[in-house]
Write an enzyme that holds these catalytic residues in place. Sequence first.
Site, PDB file in Angstrom:
ATOM      1  N   LEU A 165       0.906  -1.190  -0.064  1.00 48.42           N
ATOM      2  CA  LEU A 165       0.268   0.067  -0.058  1.00 48.42           C
ATOM      3  C   LEU A 165       0.768   1.184  -0.105  1.00 48.42           C
ATOM      4  O   LEU A 165       0.823   2.128   0.838  1.00 48.42           O
ATOM      5  CB  LEU A 165      -0.885   0.198   1.208  1.00 48.42           C
ATOM      6  CG  LEU A 165      -2.155   0.963   1.037  1.00 48.42           C
ATOM      7  CD1 LEU A 165      -2.953   0.397   0.225  1.00 48.42           C
ATOM      8  CD2 LEU A 165      -2.888   1.101   2.593  1.00 48.42           C
ATOM      9  N   GLY A 166       1.759   1.215  -0.949  1.00 46.41           N
ATOM     10  CA  GLY A 166       2.404   2.658  -1.291  1.00 46.41           C
ATOM     11  C   GLY A 166       1.468   3.712  -2.040  1.00 46.41           C
ATOM     12  O   GLY A 166       0.417   3.466  -2.109  1.00 46.41           O
ATOM     13  N   SER A 187       1.366  -5.276   3.877  1.00 45.01           N
ATOM     14  CA  SER A 187       2.435  -4.239   3.812  1.00 45.01           C
ATOM     15  C   SER A 187       3.281  -4.566   4.870  1.00 45.01           C
ATOM     16  O   SER A 187       3.147  -5.481   5.686  1.00 45.01           O
ATOM     17  CB  SER A 187       1.658  -2.986   3.879  1.00 45.01           C
ATOM     18  OG  SER A 187       2.877  -2.026   3.599  1.00 45.01           O
ATOM     19  N   ARG A 188       4.665  -4.179   4.669  1.00 43.24           N
ATOM     20  CA  ARG A 188       5.556  -4.497   5.613  1.00 43.24           C
ATOM     21  C   ARG A 188       4.980  -4.058   7.226  1.00 43.24           C
ATOM     22  O   ARG A 188       5.192  -4.826   8.101  1.00 43.24           O
ATOM     23  CB  ARG A 188       6.914  -3.837   5.565  1.00 43.24           C
ATOM     24  CG  ARG A 188       7.897  -4.427   4.664  1.00 43.24           C
ATOM     25  CD  ARG A 188       8.929  -3.546   4.018  1.00 43.24           C
ATOM     26  NE  ARG A 188       8.372  -2.480   3.507  1.00 43.24           N
ATOM     27  CZ  ARG A 188       8.965  -1.561   2.948  1.00 43.24           C
ATOM     28  NH1 ARG A 188      10.325  -1.438   2.952  1.00 43.24           N
ATOM     29  NH2 ARG A 188       8.307  -0.905   2.117  1.00 43.24           N
ATOM     30  N   VAL A 243       0.592  -5.511 -11.183  1.00 43.42           N
ATOM     31  CA  VAL A 243       1.277  -4.523 -11.889  1.00 43.42           C
ATOM     32  C   VAL A 243       2.351  -4.069 -11.271  1.00 43.42           C
ATOM     33  O   VAL A 243       2.988  -3.010 -11.281  1.00 43.42           O
ATOM     34  CB  VAL A 243       0.287  -3.268 -12.051  1.00 43.42           C
ATOM     35  CG1 VAL A 243      -0.797  -3.447 -12.893  1.00 43.42           C
ATOM     36  CG2 VAL A 243      -0.210  -2.834 -10.319  1.00 43.42           C
ATOM     37  N   ARG A 245       5.960  -6.256  -9.912  1.00 41.80           N
ATOM     38  CA  ARG A 245       7.132  -6.860 -10.658  1.00 41.80           C
ATOM     39  C   ARG A 245       6.743  -8.430 -10.860  1.00 41.80           C
ATOM     40  O   ARG A 245       6.314  -9.186 -10.173  1.00 41.80           O
ATOM     41  CB  ARG A 245       8.428  -6.777 -10.150  1.00 41.80           C
ATOM     42  CG  ARG A 245       9.151  -5.373 -10.164  1.00 41.80           C
ATOM     43  CD  ARG A 245       9.659  -4.836 -11.386  1.00 41.80           C
ATOM     44  NE  ARG A 245      10.006  -3.545 -11.566  1.00 41.80           N
ATOM     45  CZ  ARG A 245       9.492  -2.434 -11.938  1.00 41.80           C
ATOM     46  NH1 ARG A 245       8.088  -2.528 -12.037  1.00 41.80           N
ATOM     47  NH2 ARG A 245       9.924  -1.340 -11.953  1.00 41.80           N
ATOM     48  N   GLU A 274      10.341 -11.333 -18.619  1.00 46.72           N
ATOM     49  CA  GLU A 274      10.160 -10.587 -19.633  1.00 46.72           C
ATOM     50  C   GLU A 274      11.343 -10.599 -20.626  1.00 46.72           C
ATOM     51  O   GLU A 274      12.314 -10.538 -20.251  1.00 46.72           O
ATOM     52  CB  GLU A 274       9.835  -9.270 -19.133  1.00 46.72           C
ATOM     53  CG  GLU A 274       8.458  -9.113 -18.379  1.00 46.72           C
ATOM     54  CD  GLU A 274       8.413  -7.720 -17.463  1.00 46.72           C
ATOM     55  OE1 GLU A 274       9.078  -6.938 -17.963  1.00 46.72           O
ATOM     56  OE2 GLU A 274       7.491  -7.677 -16.738  1.00 46.72           O
ATOM     57  N   HIS A 292       4.100  -5.146 -19.801  1.00 49.30           N
ATOM     58  CA  HIS A 292       4.685  -4.085 -18.853  1.00 49.30           C
ATOM     59  C   HIS A 292       4.522  -2.611 -19.294  1.00 49.30           C
ATOM     60  O   HIS A 292       5.571  -1.978 -19.491  1.00 49.30           O
ATOM     61  CB  HIS A 292       6.611  -4.560 -18.576  1.00 49.30           C
ATOM     62  CG  HIS A 292       6.932  -4.007 -17.558  1.00 49.30           C
ATOM     63  ND1 HIS A 292       8.040  -4.844 -16.777  1.00 49.30           N
ATOM     64  CD2 HIS A 292       6.831  -2.866 -16.762  1.00 49.30           C
ATOM     65  CE1 HIS A 292       8.458  -3.951 -15.818  1.00 49.30           C
ATOM     66  NE2 HIS A 292       7.460  -2.839 -15.774  1.00 49.30           N
TER      67      HIS A 292
END
Lengths: 332, 332
Positions: A165-166, A187-188, A243, A245, A274, A292
């Site tokens: 959640l950034g 999240s962390r 979305v 990596r 990729e 990407h």
Amino acid sequence: MPTQNNQQEKELPQVLILRTTFVFQLYEKEFHKKFKVLKAWESPLPIESFIESEAQNVEAIFCSGLTPITKDIISQLPLLKIVVTESTGLEHIDMGECKRKGIAVTYAGSVYAEDVADMAIGLVIDVLRKISMADRFIRNGLWPSGVQFPMGSKVGGKRVGIVGLGNIGLMIARRLEGFGCTISYNSRKKKGSTPYKFYTDVVEMASDNDVLIVCCSLTEQTRHIINNEVLRALGKDGVLINVGRGAIINEDDLVECLIEGEIAGVGLDVFEHEPNVPKQLFTMENVVMTPHRAAFTKEGFFDVFQLVMGNLEAFFSDKPLLTPVPVPIANE
Amino acid sequence: MPTQNNQQEKELPQVLILRTTFVFQLYEKEFHKKFKVLKAWESPLPIESFIESEAQNVEAIFCSGLTPITKDIISQLPLLKIVVTESTGLEHIDMGECKRKGIAVTYAGSVYAEDVADMAIGLVIDVLRKISMADRFIRNGLWPSGVQFPMGSKVGGKRVGIVGLGNIGLMIARRLEGFGCTISYNSRKKKGSTPYKFYTDVVEMASDNDVLIVCCSLTEQTRHIINNEVLRALGKDGVLINVGRGAIINEDDLVECLIEGEIAGVGLDVFEHEPNVPKQLFTMENVVMTPHRAAFTKEGFFDVFQLVMGNLEAFFSDKPLLTPVPVPIANE
């Protein structure tokens, strides 16, 4: 500023680019108006020889996220003072070495975040409402055939778990609230400022939700965090969107779960190897794939171009950088 | 209630269905628990003969938007008191005749509106961000080939003109606000309750906007309201979305503008001659098509099923109908 040999360009500060970038391709002319650009990739020389013969006075490198700025490269540039990357991610830059040598790094900050969030929502709707599949159905001439096109699933009311959640995750959450979705996140650490339910455990979050959206960054902690166990917890009606990596998902596990019908559908902008995509996905109707491109819009790249130019100009005129990498991010 | 011949079903009130419907296909078992269903489409008799021999005591018809309930049909059912349609649209029902004979009509109200709004947003994102095109690109194995996939366009900041600001239009507007779009609309009359800019003229609205979303109903006033002039006003960077009815757009004009590059892209859920789609669209990369599925989700149909059953049960037990067609809508 370094002295220049070329009389015509003596006023222009040097910027080294090892390999062309999206922003440079789009706005090359603008770069040449303000800088003497050293294009390593156009030289017949190997990079090391190019740097040794052409770039010994370089103070500034400009790069994309696809060009590694390694300790080796840095050591070959004795005057290097700034690395300007057009990416938000910093995995390609040896940040420790930059810090040790006092080299500043600027990045794209949150410029791409809106576009990535939009793509995530587009993939959610596409998978649930079967848009790409429907488009294929019509292009294949199946509509008049009487074949029944299957029903989609409603976006509203879905419980959506966000992995990371950034900036991007928050933008995704806000957009989905407008559709009547219920948001939770992993999240962390718990974010004090949001009303959303926090999960310490991704498996638990997966089993409580209808849709998982992966938008965290790739670290040793998040690599393959989405595995067989998480996918089976998400379940046969569950949808996975990535979305972030590619390597955040164990792609072998994902393909297996899709083949076995253990999850309902996926929307993937990123892949583990990729540009190679598991061939099994090519014939699956419940899969939507983009190469990407979540962060790629004309408008977004124009904004990044302005940031890149602004950072380089600020550096060469001793003004404050626009988007220096903040120390906590660089140390993550 | 009519008397029944069949001993087993004597308690169940009759419901006539001329042609099967989506809701009936999905929930047939539930119907049989509560009603004696007369399935005209399964009889070898022509509809008129079926009605004459089997349905003379029928008080209730249930239909989809695809079954015309004409003056003729109504005149053959002397005891008809209610028409229950699973659709929101009423074009298939002779409303004047129902009114004259005091026949109640119930409909789906705004149940489908959220799903249609979601599909409109899905199509906007898909066209701007090239999602279906990207999916095709990957499935065709083009990513590793080095072919550059073209850049999409940002959703945020787009000026979006909505043609028809009813339930669906308002839901579309609210969703797009979450993406940072600027909303305006065209409608029969200005709505006092919204902050959005109102246009009396669609051409003017098209020339002031980046995206047009058609979600009005089809009337003699709106037929072919989106024509060559509107499309050229929308312009070469403009995007058109249609989740209303096919014939609101002059499809020949649209195909011509797409071939000539006069607009940037389209997302179409509805077509003028469904299930036939102009073949020229099949090979266009900037077109996204779905087979009239904007209102189709499992969850939405369950909600409509509950409304249909609720309306029929209310009628047969002399309780107030759940979603009677309000007089202003029926007279539109």
